[in-house]
Design a protein around this motif. Structure first.
Motif, PDB file in Angstrom:
ATOM      1  N   VAL A 279       0.863  -1.184   0.000  1.00 21.70           N
ATOM      2  CA  VAL A 279       0.000   0.000   0.000  1.00 21.70           C
ATOM      3  C   VAL A 279       0.896   1.230   0.000  1.00 21.70           C
ATOM      4  CG1 VAL A 279      -1.802   1.274   1.226  1.00 21.70           C
ATOM      5  CG2 VAL A 279      -1.808  -1.234   1.266  1.00 21.70           C
ATOM      6  N   THR A 280       0.689   2.114  -0.950  1.00 26.13           N
ATOM      7  CA  THR A 280       1.514   3.315  -1.070  1.00 26.13           C
ATOM      8  C   THR A 280       1.202   4.292   0.059  1.00 26.13           C
ATOM      9  OG1 THR A 280       1.509   3.051  -3.472  1.00 26.13           O
ATOM     10  CG2 THR A 280       2.182   5.192  -2.612  1.00 26.13           C
ATOM     11  N   LYS A 281       2.276   4.820   0.674  1.00 24.72           N
ATOM     12  CA  LYS A 281       2.097   5.786   1.752  1.00 24.72           C
ATOM     13  C   LYS A 281       1.405   7.035   1.237  1.00 24.72           C
ATOM     14  CE  LYS A 281       6.068   4.278   4.490  1.00 24.72           C
ATOM     15  NZ  LYS A 281       7.376   4.672   5.089  1.00 24.72           N
ATOM     16  N   GLY A 282       0.440   7.509   2.011  1.00 28.24           N
ATOM     17  CA  GLY A 282      -0.279   8.711   1.650  1.00 28.24           C
ATOM     18  C   GLY A 282      -1.324   8.518   0.572  1.00 28.24           C
ATOM     19  N   SER A 283      -1.579   7.276   0.188  1.00 32.61           N
ATOM     20  CA  SER A 283      -2.515   6.993  -0.902  1.00 32.61           C
ATOM     21  C   SER A 283      -3.953   6.904  -0.390  1.00 32.61           C
ATOM     22  CB  SER A 283      -2.149   5.668  -1.576  1.00 32.61           C
ATOM     23  OG  SER A 283      -2.355   4.587  -0.682  1.00 32.61           O
ATOM     24  N   PRO A 284      -4.931   6.949  -1.303  1.00 32.37           N
ATOM     25  CA  PRO A 284      -6.323   6.749  -0.896  1.00 32.37           C
ATOM     26  C   PRO A 284      -6.543   5.410  -0.190  1.00 32.37           C
ATOM     27  CG  PRO A 284      -6.234   7.664  -3.106  1.00 32.37           C
ATOM     28  CD  PRO A 284      -4.829   7.326  -2.727  1.00 32.37           C
ATOM     29  N   ALA A 285      -5.831   4.379  -0.645  1.00 27.96           N
ATOM     30  CA  ALA A 285      -5.985   3.059  -0.028  1.00 27.96           C
ATOM     31  C   ALA A 285      -5.535   3.079   1.429  1.00 27.96           C
ATOM     32  CB  ALA A 285      -5.195   2.020  -0.818  1.00 27.96           C
ATOM     33  N   GLU A 286      -4.386   3.719   1.689  1.00 23.05           N
ATOM     34  CA  GLU A 286      -3.904   3.798   3.069  1.00 23.05           C
ATOM     35  C   GLU A 286      -4.879   4.576   3.941  1.00 23.05           C
ATOM     36  OE1 GLU A 286       0.351   4.731   5.119  1.00 23.05           O
ATOM     37  OE2 GLU A 286      -0.596   6.418   4.091  1.00 23.05           O
ATOM     38  N   ALA A 287      -5.396   5.689   3.404  1.00 25.49           N
ATOM     39  CA  ALA A 287      -6.344   6.500   4.169  1.00 25.49           C
ATOM     40  C   ALA A 287      -7.609   5.722   4.509  1.00 25.49           C
ATOM     41  CB  ALA A 287      -6.689   7.764   3.385  1.00 25.49           C
ATOM     42  N   ALA A 288      -7.989   4.787   3.629  1.00 27.49           N
ATOM     43  CA  ALA A 288      -9.218   4.014   3.852  1.00 27.49           C
ATOM     44  C   ALA A 288      -8.990   2.813   4.760  1.00 27.49           C
ATOM     45  CB  ALA A 288      -9.772   3.546   2.514  1.00 27.49           C
ATOM     46  N   GLY A 289      -7.727   2.479   5.033  1.00 31.73           N
ATOM     47  CA  GLY A 289      -7.446   1.362   5.924  1.00 31.73           C
ATOM     48  C   GLY A 289      -7.125   0.058   5.234  1.00 31.73           C
ATOM     49  N   ILE A 290      -6.914   0.066   3.935  1.00 32.06           N
ATOM     50  CA  ILE A 290      -6.502  -1.153   3.228  1.00 32.06           C
ATOM     51  C   ILE A 290      -5.080  -1.497   3.646  1.00 32.06           C
ATOM     52  CG2 ILE A 290      -6.010  -2.150   0.955  1.00 32.06           C
ATOM     53  CD1 ILE A 290      -8.277  -0.475  -0.174  1.00 32.06           C
ATOM     54  N   LYS A 291      -4.835  -2.786   3.876  1.00 29.88           N
ATOM     55  CA  LYS A 291      -3.533  -3.220   4.377  1.00 29.88           C
ATOM     56  C   LYS A 291      -2.931  -4.292   3.480  1.00 29.88           C
ATOM     57  CE  LYS A 291      -4.753  -2.382   9.242  1.00 29.88           C
ATOM     58  NZ  LYS A 291      -4.887  -2.994  10.601  1.00 29.88           N
ATOM     59  N   ARG A 292      -1.619  -4.406   3.579  1.00 32.00           N
ATOM     60  CA  ARG A 292      -0.911  -5.470   2.884  1.00 32.00           C
ATOM     61  C   ARG A 292      -1.442  -6.824   3.337  1.00 32.00           C
ATOM     62  NH1 ARG A 292       5.013  -5.120   4.414  1.00 32.00           N
ATOM     63  NH2 ARG A 292       5.068  -3.418   2.901  1.00 32.00           N
ATOM     64  N   GLY A 293      -1.700  -7.716   2.377  1.00 30.58           N
ATOM     65  CA  GLY A 293      -2.250  -9.035   2.694  1.00 30.58           C
ATOM     66  C   GLY A 293      -3.757  -9.117   2.534  1.00 30.58           C
ATOM     67  N   ASP A 294      -4.423  -7.952   2.430  1.00 27.90           N
ATOM     68  CA  ASP A 294      -5.859  -7.959   2.139  1.00 27.90           C
ATOM     69  C   ASP A 294      -6.085  -8.490   0.720  1.00 27.90           C
ATOM     70  OD1 ASP A 294      -6.393  -6.837   4.591  1.00 27.90           O
ATOM     71  OD2 ASP A 294      -6.684  -4.799   3.829  1.00 27.90           O
ATOM     72  N   VAL A 295      -7.243  -9.051   0.493  1.00 27.76           N
ATOM     73  CA  VAL A 295      -7.639  -9.492  -0.844  1.00 27.76           C
ATOM     74  C   VAL A 295      -8.862  -8.678  -1.250  1.00 27.76           C
ATOM     75  CG1 VAL A 295      -8.403 -11.403  -2.291  1.00 27.76           C
ATOM     76  CG2 VAL A 295      -6.746 -11.810  -0.451  1.00 27.76           C
ATOM     77  N   ILE A 296      -8.733  -7.894  -2.319  1.00 32.60           N
ATOM     78  CA  ILE A 296      -9.848  -7.070  -2.802  1.00 32.60           C
ATOM     79  C   ILE A 296     -10.742  -7.937  -3.668  1.00 32.60           C
ATOM     80  CG2 ILE A 296     -10.501  -5.057  -4.178  1.00 32.60           C
ATOM     81  CD1 ILE A 296      -7.833  -3.785  -3.403  1.00 32.60           C
ATOM     82  N   ILE A 297     -11.998  -8.086  -3.248  1.00 32.07           N
ATOM     83  CA  ILE A 297     -12.939  -8.954  -3.958  1.00 32.07           C
ATOM     84  C   ILE A 297     -14.110  -8.175  -4.550  1.00 32.07           C
ATOM     85  CG2 ILE A 297     -12.325 -11.025  -2.674  1.00 32.07           C
ATOM     86  CD1 ILE A 297     -14.745 -10.575  -0.900  1.00 32.07           C
ATOM     87  N   GLY A 298     -14.169  -6.858  -4.266  1.00 33.80           N
ATOM     88  CA  GLY A 298     -15.235  -6.038  -4.830  1.00 33.80           C
ATOM     89  C   GLY A 298     -14.820  -4.582  -4.879  1.00 33.80           C
ATOM     90  N   PHE A 299     -15.243  -3.878  -5.956  1.00 35.57           N
ATOM     91  CA  PHE A 299     -14.929  -2.452  -6.085  1.00 35.57           C
ATOM     92  C   PHE A 299     -16.125  -1.738  -6.682  1.00 35.57           C
ATOM     93  CE2 PHE A 299     -13.400   1.292  -8.333  1.00 35.57           C
ATOM     94  CZ  PHE A 299     -12.555   1.884  -7.398  1.00 35.57           C
ATOM     95  N   ASP A 300     -16.669  -0.812  -5.908  1.00 35.35           N
ATOM     96  CA  ASP A 300     -17.810   0.001  -6.357  1.00 35.35           C
ATOM     97  C   ASP A 300     -18.969  -0.864  -6.858  1.00 35.35           C
ATOM     98  OD1 ASP A 300     -19.189   2.335  -6.754  1.00 35.35           O
ATOM     99  OD2 ASP A 300     -18.237   2.830  -8.674  1.00 35.35           O
ATOM    100  N   GLY A 301     -19.246  -1.918  -6.122  1.00 31.31           N
ATOM    101  CA  GLY A 301     -20.377  -2.773  -6.452  1.00 31.31           C
ATOM    102  C   GLY A 301     -20.107  -3.840  -7.487  1.00 31.31           C
ATOM    103  N   LYS A 302     -18.882  -3.897  -8.005  1.00 27.66           N
ATOM    104  CA  LYS A 302     -18.537  -4.899  -9.022  1.00 27.66           C
ATOM    105  C   LYS A 302     -17.591  -5.934  -8.432  1.00 27.66           C
ATOM    106  CE  LYS A 302     -19.038  -1.693 -12.911  1.00 27.66           C
ATOM    107  NZ  LYS A 302     -19.478  -0.542 -12.098  1.00 27.66           N
ATOM    108  N   GLU A 303     -17.845  -7.195  -8.772  1.00 29.26           N
ATOM    109  CA  GLU A 303     -17.022  -8.284  -8.255  1.00 29.26           C
ATOM    110  C   GLU A 303     -15.638  -8.272  -8.918  1.00 29.26           C
ATOM    111  OE1 GLU A 303     -17.004 -13.197  -7.939  1.00 29.26           O
ATOM    112  OE2 GLU A 303     -18.508 -12.152  -9.155  1.00 29.26           O
TER     113      GLU A 303
END
Length: 451
Positions: A279-303
């Motif tokens: 996760v890039t420092k200072g990125s939207p993902a970091e601000a939202a709480g996404i962490k290394r090792g997470d698996v993204i299975i959905g984005f904006d209602g799409k699988e």
């Protein structure tokens, strides 16, 4: 627009009516590119006076020692395109018009117009050009490429090898092809004949709608062509028309595909989704709480069924829009809210040295000293550097390279070779090893498996 007539088996009885309707919206694009080269400008392969001339040695030397001046060479190339507005907007491939000094569009009626490139997007190989026609133009309707199914009939129209208004037909051979053309690979594969000169031309369905933009072929293959899905282009065309370039959404994660080995090492039930390697420092993902090792299975209602589904979705999202992102963390689903940012510039990778490798995993490691850490953009003591990988070893099969920096072993941070060895020896009979490593500015996981 009425579909083509079909025979008893469901196959078209003829493509003739469809071809008649579609041809007027397809154009030929000729480009002139100018290259500047430096050379003597006068001498041929045997010298200015020929191989047997008695003046050759003297004058050849004279001309060779003359100052070399740049010369301009004009190169011509051709491609295809299709009209999307009555006032002259035309879609084609970026590689057709990139670097062009002059662009000429020839309509099906044989009328010729000078054209201006008003927008290009190299990452998706899409470009938009504009002509000023004398009257209104026939327009190609844009369809829905998401509704295409493997086996559907498609028709390609273009100008292969300069042969105007060539029509070929075939089927959709596959969807979602990744061919290494760029970060947003999601190609339609078809066996409709596509050749040089077809680039930028439309791929139609039987309703006469554009479902793809013919883009690539495999040089030595037969019946294997690729088209950019029109749905990908739809979101880019307004930006290309308005400002000449594409501004993309940005999440700020480095992702990788989930292999069966990685899924097993991370105790996941299946390999669906995109694994977050960093996760890039200072990125939207970091601000939202996404962490290394997470698996993204959905984005904006799409699988997100696989890794390659995520980047195009993020890129097409409006900057500043807040979207739900579904992640899998420690076996449980979570929904986080992310405010999409603006895509920054890209970064490059950096290679490393080579030494003999050893051990059952096939790795030779070295502590990360201050000089090496600075060269790699890291902090001293942040991981251990790979100085060699044994060919055919578990590390080699997992894609580990010389110069990679190992940050974690079995989800435990390591700051020295001694710590890395201690982690690998905790389970001497283990048949797998999970590594997190840094390559350039990107981190990713690798699952090493003993045969």
């Amino acid at each position: 627009m009425a579909p083509a007539a079909t025979g008893p088996s469901g196959a078209p009885a003829s493509f003739a009516d469809l071809a008649d309707r579609l041809a007027p919206s397809v154009v030929n694009i000729r480009v002139t590119k100018v290259e500047r080269v430096t050379g003597p400008g006068l001498m041929g392969p045997e010298g200015e006076f020929g191989q047997d001339s008695p003046f050759g040695p003297f004058f050849d030397r004279f001309f060779r020692e003359m100052p070399r001046s740049p010369r301009e060479f004009r190169q011509q190339a051709a491609g295809s395109g299709f009209i999307i507005s009555k006032d002259g907007l035309i879609v084609t491939n970026n590689h057709v018009v990139e670097g062009a000094k002059e662009v000429t569009v020839t309509l099906a009626s044989k009328e010729e117009y000078p054209a201006k490139v008003i927008g290009r997007d190299p990452k998706t190989d899409i470009a938009l050009v504009k002509i000023k026609p004398m009257g209104t133009l026939p327009v190609a309707a844009l369809g829905d490429s998401d509704r295409l199914r493997v086996g559907d009939w498609v028709v390609a129209v273009g100008n292969p090898f300069g042969l105007n208004n060539t029509v070929t037909a075939g089927i959709v051979s596959a969807k979602g092809r990744v061919i290494g053309a760029g970060p947003y690979d999601d190609f339609i594969q078809t066996d409709a004949s596509i050749n040089p000169g077809n680039s930028g031309g439309p791929l139609f369905n039987l309703q006469g709608e554009v479902v793809g933009i013919n883009t690539a072929i495999i040089p030595n293959g037969q019946g294997i062509g690729f088209a950019v899905p029109v749905n990908l282009a739809k979101g880019l065309l307004p930006q290309l028309e308005a400002k000449g370039e594409v501004t993309r959404g940005y999440l700020g994660v480095n992702i990788q595909a989930l292999t069966p080995e990685l899924a097993k090492s991370l105790n996941l039930k299946d390999k669906k989704g995109a694994l977050v390697a960093d996760v890039t420092k200072g990125s939207p993902a970091e601000a939202a709480g996404i962490k290394r090792g997470d698996v993204i299975i959905g984005f904006d209602g799409k699988e997100i069924a696989e890794m390659h589904s995520l980047p195009p979705l993020v890129a097409a999202t409006s900057i500043g829009k807040e979207v739900p992102v579904t992640i899998l963390r420690n076996g449980a689903d979570q929904i986080l809210r992310v405010t999409v940012g603006r895509m920054p510039g890209e970064r490059a990778e950096m290679p490393g040295p080579a030494e003999p490798a050893q051990g059952k995993w096939g790795l030779a490691l070295r502590d990360l000293d201050a000089r090496t850490a600075e060269r790699l953009g890291l902090t001293s003591g942040e991981g251990v550097v790979v100085v060699a990988v044994q060919p055919g070893s578990p590390a080699d099969r997992a894609g580990i390279r010389t110069g990679d920096v190992i940050l974690e072993v079995n989800r435990t941070k390591v700051t020295s070779v001694k710590e890395a060895q201690a982690e690998t020896q905790k389970e001497p009979n283990a048949q797998s090893l999970l590594l997190l490593f840094r390559r350039g500015d990107a981190s990713q996981f690798a699952a090493l498996e003993l045969k």
